[in-house]
Scaffold this active site. Structure first.
Site, PDB file in Angstrom:
ATOM      1  N   ARG A 182     -23.376 -15.771  -0.302  1.00 15.92           N
ATOM      2  CA  ARG A 182     -22.742 -15.818  -1.630  1.00 15.92           C
ATOM      3  C   ARG A 182     -21.779 -17.014  -1.764  1.00 15.92           C
ATOM      4  O   ARG A 182     -20.756 -16.928  -2.444  1.00 15.92           O
ATOM      5  CB  ARG A 182     -21.981 -14.527  -1.956  1.00 15.92           C
ATOM      6  CG  ARG A 182     -22.830 -13.278  -1.995  1.00 15.92           C
ATOM      7  CD  ARG A 182     -23.848 -13.329  -3.140  1.00 15.92           C
ATOM      8  NE  ARG A 182     -24.422 -12.030  -3.380  1.00 15.92           N
ATOM      9  CZ  ARG A 182     -25.478 -11.532  -2.737  1.00 15.92           C
ATOM     10  NH1 ARG A 182     -26.089 -12.248  -1.822  1.00 15.92           N
ATOM     11  NH2 ARG A 182     -25.937 -10.334  -3.039  1.00 15.92           N
ATOM     12  N   SER A 195     -22.495  -6.822  -7.777  1.00 16.95           N
ATOM     13  CA  SER A 195     -21.504  -6.527  -6.732  1.00 16.95           C
ATOM     14  C   SER A 195     -20.208  -7.223  -7.091  1.00 16.95           C
ATOM     15  O   SER A 195     -20.199  -8.446  -7.255  1.00 16.95           O
ATOM     16  CB  SER A 195     -21.952  -7.072  -5.384  1.00 16.95           C
ATOM     17  OG  SER A 195     -23.188  -6.545  -5.022  1.00 16.95           O
ATOM     18  N   GLU A 203     -16.450 -11.043  -5.001  1.00 18.33           N
ATOM     19  CA  GLU A 203     -17.554 -11.992  -5.034  1.00 18.33           C
ATOM     20  C   GLU A 203     -17.558 -12.700  -6.393  1.00 18.33           C
ATOM     21  O   GLU A 203     -17.928 -13.850  -6.527  1.00 18.33           O
ATOM     22  CB  GLU A 203     -18.867 -11.225  -4.836  1.00 18.33           C
ATOM     23  CG  GLU A 203     -20.073 -12.113  -4.789  1.00 18.33           C
ATOM     24  CD  GLU A 203     -21.342 -11.409  -5.220  1.00 18.33           C
ATOM     25  OE1 GLU A 203     -21.999 -11.902  -6.157  1.00 18.33           O
ATOM     26  OE2 GLU A 203     -21.665 -10.373  -4.624  1.00 18.33           O
TER      27      GLU A 203
HETATM   28  N1  EPU Z   1     -23.359   2.309   0.420  1.00 19.41           N
HETATM   29  C1  EPU Z   1     -22.608   3.466   0.328  1.00 19.41           C
HETATM   30  N2  EPU Z   1     -21.999   3.748  -0.862  1.00 19.41           N
HETATM   31  C2  EPU Z   1     -22.134   2.964  -1.941  1.00 19.41           C
HETATM   32  C3  EPU Z   1     -22.910   1.789  -1.858  1.00 19.41           C
HETATM   33  C4  EPU Z   1     -23.512   1.477  -0.650  1.00 19.41           C
HETATM   34  O1  EPU Z   1     -22.442   4.216   1.287  1.00 19.41           O
HETATM   35  O2  EPU Z   1     -21.580   3.311  -2.991  1.00 19.41           O
HETATM   36  C5  EPU Z   1     -24.066   2.038   1.681  1.00 19.41           C
HETATM   37  C6  EPU Z   1     -25.575   2.301   1.482  1.00 19.41           C
HETATM   38  O3  EPU Z   1     -25.907   3.616   1.733  1.00 19.41           O
HETATM   39  C7  EPU Z   1     -26.188   1.389   2.505  1.00 19.41           C
HETATM   40  C8  EPU Z   1     -25.240   0.209   2.540  1.00 19.41           C
HETATM   41  O4  EPU Z   1     -23.996   0.664   1.988  1.00 19.41           O
HETATM   42  O5  EPU Z   1     -26.198   1.975   3.769  1.00 19.41           O
HETATM   43  C9  EPU Z   1     -25.760  -0.992   1.787  1.00 19.41           C
HETATM   44  O6  EPU Z   1     -25.982  -0.656   0.425  1.00 19.41           O
HETATM   45  P1  EPU Z   1     -27.045  -1.449  -0.519  1.00 19.41           P
HETATM   46  O7  EPU Z   1     -28.360  -1.504   0.136  1.00 19.41           O
HETATM   47  O8  EPU Z   1     -26.949  -0.855  -1.867  1.00 19.41           O
HETATM   48  O9  EPU Z   1     -26.548  -2.930  -0.514  1.00 19.41           O
HETATM   49  P2  EPU Z   1     -25.090  -3.584  -0.588  1.00 19.41           P
HETATM   50  O10 EPU Z   1     -24.768  -4.171   0.742  1.00 19.41           O
HETATM   51  O11 EPU Z   1     -24.110  -2.618  -1.151  1.00 19.41           O
HETATM   52  C10 EPU Z   1     -25.986  -5.973  -1.179  1.00 19.41           C
HETATM   53  C11 EPU Z   1     -25.774  -7.021  -2.207  1.00 19.41           C
HETATM   54  C12 EPU Z   1     -26.458  -6.656  -3.530  1.00 19.41           C
HETATM   55  C13 EPU Z   1     -27.929  -6.499  -3.258  1.00 19.41           C
HETATM   56  C14 EPU Z   1     -28.119  -5.447  -2.174  1.00 19.41           C
HETATM   57  C15 EPU Z   1     -29.555  -5.333  -1.745  1.00 19.41           C
HETATM   58  C16 EPU Z   1     -23.647  -8.071  -1.658  1.00 19.41           C
HETATM   59  C17 EPU Z   1     -22.238  -8.249  -2.047  1.00 19.41           C
HETATM   60  N3  EPU Z   1     -24.358  -7.244  -2.426  1.00 19.41           N
HETATM   61  O12 EPU Z   1     -25.344  -4.783  -1.628  1.00 19.41           O
HETATM   62  O13 EPU Z   1     -26.287  -7.739  -4.417  1.00 19.41           O
HETATM   63  O14 EPU Z   1     -28.635  -6.117  -4.426  1.00 19.41           O
HETATM   64  O15 EPU Z   1     -27.376  -5.792  -0.987  1.00 19.41           O
HETATM   65  O16 EPU Z   1     -29.924  -6.489  -1.061  1.00 19.41           O
HETATM   66  O17 EPU Z   1     -24.094  -8.662  -0.685  1.00 19.41           O
HETATM   67  C18 EPU Z   1     -25.002  -8.628  -6.216  1.00 19.41           C
HETATM   68  O18 EPU Z   1     -24.699  -9.540  -5.457  1.00 19.41           O
HETATM   69  O19 EPU Z   1     -24.581  -8.583  -7.391  1.00 19.41           O
HETATM   70  C19 EPU Z   1     -25.836  -7.545  -5.710  1.00 19.41           C
HETATM   71  C20 EPU Z   1     -26.109  -6.472  -6.444  1.00 19.41           C
END
Ligand code: EPU
Length: 338
Positions: A162, A237, A333
């Site tokens: 990012r 995010s 972010e």
């Molecule tokens: N999780 C929770 N609670 C929540 C959200 C997430 O426990 O409320 C846990 C999930 O269960 C999972 C882990 O956190 O084990 C990761 O969650 P998720 O797969 O939803 O991905 P993320 O790390 O929260 C990142 C990106 C997203 C992208 C997703 C999928 C960043 C800051 N965000 O989110 O990007 O869609 O991975 O690749 O890296 C964005 O940048 O706007 C965005 C949506």
């Protein structure tokens, strides 16, 4: 080119914040962008693309230049690859769909990310195991000082998680006008490694997915937890997932053995900020019209008429509580525009 006065930016930022631009102009070509940047009567200028990665905390006392330059074309191809050049004002998801219609592979995992193509390199957008930098070849950007177009190679852009040159040293110095990608025409390299995609494909009984299948799976996953900005204002995010050192990680995981994590390198580990926020009991928290999304705690939402300041106050509360509970400092972010 018409310059508007005291113009509401509510429909020009995906958070739907009703901040006002002192002056506003839309540019639809590189030449118009040049003219707008040269307008001497408006010394302060602010560049606005798709408005999908910013939080407007105050009104903008400047000439807001909305970059809406359209166009996309194939610039070269061989039997295996194709290079496409996309102008900055093209909506990202529409571009992804256009590449999939022609069976060009590489962007499918990044389906449905809000925003325009010109701002995509600024934060090296990414989702489900793929980042913009993986297919990025180069971009053209106008120097805000002398209005010359400069070409940036992938190296010049210094992409990170990012992050890019345009978000660090080059911040506010350039306006990206076009981006070139290299995509595959056959033997597509499929990225189904991200857990949720595999689960979704299995649910659909798809054993040999096409790039279109992957895109459809991503669209379903995103729709299930990320709010549609047209219905509920948000900026994806709001925070980055924090990266901590090995020793910090060892101390952390001993206490919180159920926490999800990704190993970034031998010495660095990424912890999902959404998990940290949820553990603090903040998922679904609401302060007036500013809220933490009920299905993904990493996303802050505007239920109706939250001000940028209210969203920012909520973000500060979250940062403090996560730090108090875990000793981990999470960072926005989204670009905070004060
Ligand atoms: N999780 C929770 N609670 C929540 C959200 C997430 O426990 O409320 C846990 C999930 O269960 C999972 C882990 O956190 O084990 C990761 O969650 P998720 O797969 O939803 O991905 P993320 O790390 O929260 C990142 C990106 C997203 C992208 C997703 C999928 C960043 C800051 N965000 O989110 O990007 O869609 O991975 O690749 O890296 C964005 O940048 O706007 C965005 C949506």
């Amino acid at each position: 080119m018409q310059i508007k006065k005291d113009f509401s930016l509510k429909n020009f930022n995906t958070f739907g914040i009703d901040a006002r631009a002192q002056f506003f102009v839309e540019v639809t070509s590189v030449e118009e962008l040049r003219i707008a940047l040269q307008l001497a009567d408006y010394p302060e200028k602010f560049i606005l693309g798709g408005g999908s990665n910013m939080l407007l905390v105050n009104d903008i006392k400047a000439l807001v230049i909305h970059v809406n330059i359209k166009g996309k074309e194939i610039i070269s191809e061989n039997a295996n690859h194709v290079k496409i050049k996309v102008m900055a004002g093209e909506n990202w998801h529409q571009v992804v769909l256009w590449t999939l219609e022609q069976d060009f592979g590489g962007l499918e995992n990044m389906s449905l990310i809000p925003g325009n193509t010109g701002t995509a390199p600024v934060q090296n957008i990414g989702a489900y195991g793929v980042e913009l930098k993986d297919t990025f070849v180069s971009c053209e950007a106008m120097d805000r000082n002398n209005q010359e177009i400069k070409e940036f190679s992938k190296e010049d852009c210094k992409f990170g998680y990012r992050e890019s040159f345009f978000k660090s040293e080059g911040r506010d110095a350039f306006v990206i006008t076009a981006v070139t990608f290299e995509l595959s025409k056959k033997n597509h390299k499929l990225n189904t490694g991200y857990g949720a995609i595999e689960d979704e494909l299995q649910k659909r009984n798809i054993l040999n997915p096409t790039i279109k299948d992957i895109s459809n799976a991503v669209i379903t996953i995103r729709n299930s937890k990320l709010p549609d900005p047209k219905k509920l204002g948000n900026s994806g995010s709001f925070f980055k997932n924090p990266i901590i050192t090995k020793s910090e990680f060892e101390r952390f995981i001993e206490k919180h053995s159920a926490a999800p994590f990704y190993k970034v390198s031998e010495s660095a580990f990424k912890i999902p900020a959404g998990w940290l926020i949820e553990q603090c009991g903040l998922k679904g928290k609401r302060l007036g019209d500013a809220g933490v999304h009920t299905k993904q705690a990493l996303v802050l939402v505007n239920y109706d008429s939250a001000s940028g300041k209210e969203i920012l106050d909520l973000a500060h509360t979250i940062i403090k509580e996560v730090y108090a509970r875990f000793g981990i400092s999470i960072q926005p972010e989204v670009n905070i525009i004060k």
